[in-house]
Motif scaffolding. Structure first.
Motif, PDB file in Angstrom:
ATOM      1  N   GLU A  64     -12.955  20.361   8.413  1.00 27.18           N
ATOM      2  CA  GLU A  64     -13.813  18.949   8.920  1.00 27.18           C
ATOM      3  C   GLU A  64     -13.168  17.281   8.472  1.00 27.18           C
ATOM      4  O   GLU A  64     -12.818  16.282   8.910  1.00 27.18           O
ATOM      5  CB  GLU A  64     -15.228  18.464   7.824  1.00 27.18           C
ATOM      6  CG  GLU A  64     -16.340  19.191   8.390  1.00 27.18           C
ATOM      7  CD  GLU A  64     -17.554  18.500   7.689  1.00 27.18           C
ATOM      8  OE1 GLU A  64     -17.430  18.085   6.817  1.00 27.18           O
ATOM      9  OE2 GLU A  64     -19.033  19.364   7.946  1.00 27.18           O
ATOM     10  N   ARG A  65     -12.188  17.690   7.233  1.00 27.95           N
ATOM     11  CA  ARG A  65     -10.864  16.708   6.727  1.00 27.95           C
ATOM     12  C   ARG A  65      -9.886  16.614   8.095  1.00 27.95           C
ATOM     13  O   ARG A  65      -9.102  16.426   8.405  1.00 27.95           O
ATOM     14  CB  ARG A  65     -10.398  16.810   5.972  1.00 27.95           C
ATOM     15  CG  ARG A  65     -11.637  16.321   5.119  1.00 27.95           C
ATOM     16  CD  ARG A  65     -10.541  16.498   3.479  1.00 27.95           C
ATOM     17  NE  ARG A  65     -11.622  18.097   2.609  1.00 27.95           N
ATOM     18  CZ  ARG A  65     -10.165  18.447   1.806  1.00 27.95           C
ATOM     19  NH1 ARG A  65      -9.784  17.356   1.462  1.00 27.95           N
ATOM     20  NH2 ARG A  65     -10.667  19.410   1.160  1.00 27.95           N
ATOM     21  N   LEU A  66      -9.924  18.026   8.992  1.00 28.94           N
ATOM     22  CA  LEU A  66      -8.004  17.920   9.483  1.00 28.94           C
ATOM     23  C   LEU A  66      -9.242  17.586  11.620  1.00 28.94           C
ATOM     24  O   LEU A  66      -8.672  17.183  12.115  1.00 28.94           O
ATOM     25  CB  LEU A  66      -8.015  19.277   9.463  1.00 28.94           C
ATOM     26  CG  LEU A  66      -6.919  19.319   8.012  1.00 28.94           C
ATOM     27  CD1 LEU A  66      -6.502  21.027   8.446  1.00 28.94           C
ATOM     28  CD2 LEU A  66      -6.341  18.597   8.142  1.00 28.94           C
ATOM     29  N   GLY A  67     -10.249  17.267  11.211  1.00 32.39           N
ATOM     30  CA  GLY A  67     -10.993  17.464  12.600  1.00 32.39           C
ATOM     31  C   GLY A  67     -10.832  18.801  13.636  1.00 32.39           C
ATOM     32  O   GLY A  67     -11.001  18.723  14.320  1.00 32.39           O
ATOM     33  N   LEU A  68     -10.547  19.989  13.010  1.00 35.40           N
ATOM     34  CA  LEU A  68     -10.615  21.069  13.968  1.00 35.40           C
ATOM     35  C   LEU A  68     -12.389  21.303  14.039  1.00 35.40           C
ATOM     36  O   LEU A  68     -13.271  21.348  12.765  1.00 35.40           O
ATOM     37  CB  LEU A  68     -10.348  22.542  12.848  1.00 35.40           C
ATOM     38  CG  LEU A  68      -8.484  22.223  12.267  1.00 35.40           C
ATOM     39  CD1 LEU A  68      -8.324  23.011  11.630  1.00 35.40           C
ATOM     40  CD2 LEU A  68      -7.756  21.926  13.812  1.00 35.40           C
ATOM     41  N   HIS A  69     -12.665  22.352  15.475  1.00 38.59           N
ATOM     42  CA  HIS A  69     -14.250  22.653  15.500  1.00 38.59           C
ATOM     43  C   HIS A  69     -13.626  23.586  14.135  1.00 38.59           C
ATOM     44  O   HIS A  69     -13.564  24.471  14.166  1.00 38.59           O
ATOM     45  CB  HIS A  69     -14.182  23.306  16.834  1.00 38.59           C
ATOM     46  CG  HIS A  69     -13.752  22.344  18.126  1.00 38.59           C
ATOM     47  ND1 HIS A  69     -14.181  21.155  18.112  1.00 38.59           N
ATOM     48  CD2 HIS A  69     -12.545  21.814  18.571  1.00 38.59           C
ATOM     49  CE1 HIS A  69     -13.871  20.970  19.039  1.00 38.59           C
ATOM     50  NE2 HIS A  69     -13.055  20.374  19.228  1.00 38.59           N
ATOM     51  N   LEU A  70     -15.519  23.479  13.682  1.00 47.41           N
ATOM     52  CA  LEU A  70     -16.122  24.898  13.213  1.00 47.41           C
ATOM     53  C   LEU A  70     -16.259  26.248  13.791  1.00 47.41           C
ATOM     54  O   LEU A  70     -16.690  25.648  15.436  1.00 47.41           O
ATOM     55  CB  LEU A  70     -17.385  23.860  12.793  1.00 47.41           C
ATOM     56  CG  LEU A  70     -17.276  23.205  11.737  1.00 47.41           C
ATOM     57  CD1 LEU A  70     -18.481  22.636  11.179  1.00 47.41           C
ATOM     58  CD2 LEU A  70     -16.921  23.828  11.148  1.00 47.41           C
ATOM     59  N   ILE A  71     -15.954  27.363  13.417  1.00 44.96           N
ATOM     60  CA  ILE A  71     -16.580  28.431  14.186  1.00 44.96           C
ATOM     61  C   ILE A  71     -17.583  29.087  13.520  1.00 44.96           C
ATOM     62  O   ILE A  71     -17.464  29.454  12.818  1.00 44.96           O
ATOM     63  CB  ILE A  71     -15.151  29.047  14.450  1.00 44.96           C
ATOM     64  CG1 ILE A  71     -13.471  28.894  14.674  1.00 44.96           C
ATOM     65  CG2 ILE A  71     -16.011  30.730  14.988  1.00 44.96           C
ATOM     66  CD1 ILE A  71     -12.781  29.714  13.902  1.00 44.96           C
ATOM     67  N   PRO A  72     -18.508  29.035  14.192  1.00 42.58           N
ATOM     68  CA  PRO A  72     -19.443  29.554  13.529  1.00 42.58           C
ATOM     69  C   PRO A  72     -19.781  30.962  13.845  1.00 42.58           C
ATOM     70  O   PRO A  72     -18.952  31.756  14.812  1.00 42.58           O
ATOM     71  CB  PRO A  72     -20.814  29.672  15.168  1.00 42.58           C
ATOM     72  CG  PRO A  72     -20.037  29.785  16.589  1.00 42.58           C
ATOM     73  CD  PRO A  72     -18.859  29.017  15.995  1.00 42.58           C
ATOM     74  N   GLU A  73     -19.966  31.308  12.396  1.00 45.06           N
ATOM     75  CA  GLU A  73     -20.088  33.134  12.383  1.00 45.06           C
ATOM     76  C   GLU A  73     -20.510  33.434  12.797  1.00 45.06           C
ATOM     77  O   GLU A  73     -21.615  33.509  13.473  1.00 45.06           O
ATOM     78  CB  GLU A  73     -21.029  33.653  10.658  1.00 45.06           C
ATOM     79  CG  GLU A  73     -20.380  32.769   9.631  1.00 45.06           C
ATOM     80  CD  GLU A  73     -20.404  33.032   8.107  1.00 45.06           C
ATOM     81  OE1 GLU A  73     -21.525  33.854   8.025  1.00 45.06           O
ATOM     82  OE2 GLU A  73     -20.464  32.196   7.465  1.00 45.06           O
ATOM     83  N   LEU A  74     -20.462  35.170  13.347  1.00 46.14           N
ATOM     84  CA  LEU A  74     -20.317  35.706  14.130  1.00 46.14           C
ATOM     85  C   LEU A  74     -22.210  36.763  14.026  1.00 46.14           C
ATOM     86  O   LEU A  74     -21.727  37.041  12.596  1.00 46.14           O
ATOM     87  CB  LEU A  74     -20.220  36.875  14.958  1.00 46.14           C
ATOM     88  CG  LEU A  74     -18.707  35.941  15.176  1.00 46.14           C
ATOM     89  CD1 LEU A  74     -17.553  37.089  15.854  1.00 46.14           C
ATOM     90  CD2 LEU A  74     -19.140  35.728  16.564  1.00 46.14           C
ATOM     91  N   SER A  75     -22.670  37.084  14.681  1.00 42.24           N
ATOM     92  CA  SER A  75     -24.333  37.311  14.398  1.00 42.24           C
ATOM     93  C   SER A  75     -24.500  39.274  14.539  1.00 42.24           C
ATOM     94  O   SER A  75     -25.357  39.893  13.440  1.00 42.24           O
ATOM     95  CB  SER A  75     -25.532  36.939  14.625  1.00 42.24           C
ATOM     96  OG  SER A  75     -25.407  36.923  15.964  1.00 42.24           O
TER      97      SER A  75
END
Length: 96
Positions: A64-75
């Motif tokens: 979040e601080r670096l502005g990167l997209h969050l990668i959702p965990e695979l289900s």
């Protein structure tokens, strides 16, 4: 008075030593060792879970601080490329 004090002190010490000896003997039985190993295993799993949770939290904060997209965990498992129908349509939804 002095004899009574020493008698009580000696009796208390004897009870304490016998209790400790009984607990030590119980801990060295196969059941006692199994219980201790089970407790150690449970503790290791709890620490592992705590570390992984904290790592994920800190990684998300950093992203979040670096502005990167969050990668959702695979289900679930990910299908390798080309594993779908040869014409690249997914036949599970009735698109054939």
């Amino acid at each position: 008075m002095s004899r009574t004090l020493w008698f009580v002190a000696g009796a208390t010490t004897g009870v304490y030593v016998l209790t400790k000896a009984r607990r030590a003997a119980e801990a060295l039985t196969p059941e006692g060792l199994r219980d201790r190993l089970a407790g150690l295993s449970l503790g290791a799993h709890l620490i592992h879970d705590e570390v992984r949770t904290e790592m994920a939290t800190r990684e998300n904060d950093l992203r979040e601080r670096l502005g990167l997209h969050l990668i959702p965990e695979l289900s679930g498992p990910v299908a390798p490329p080309g594993a779908l129908h040869p014409d690249n349509s997914d036949t599970r939804e009735g698109n054939s």
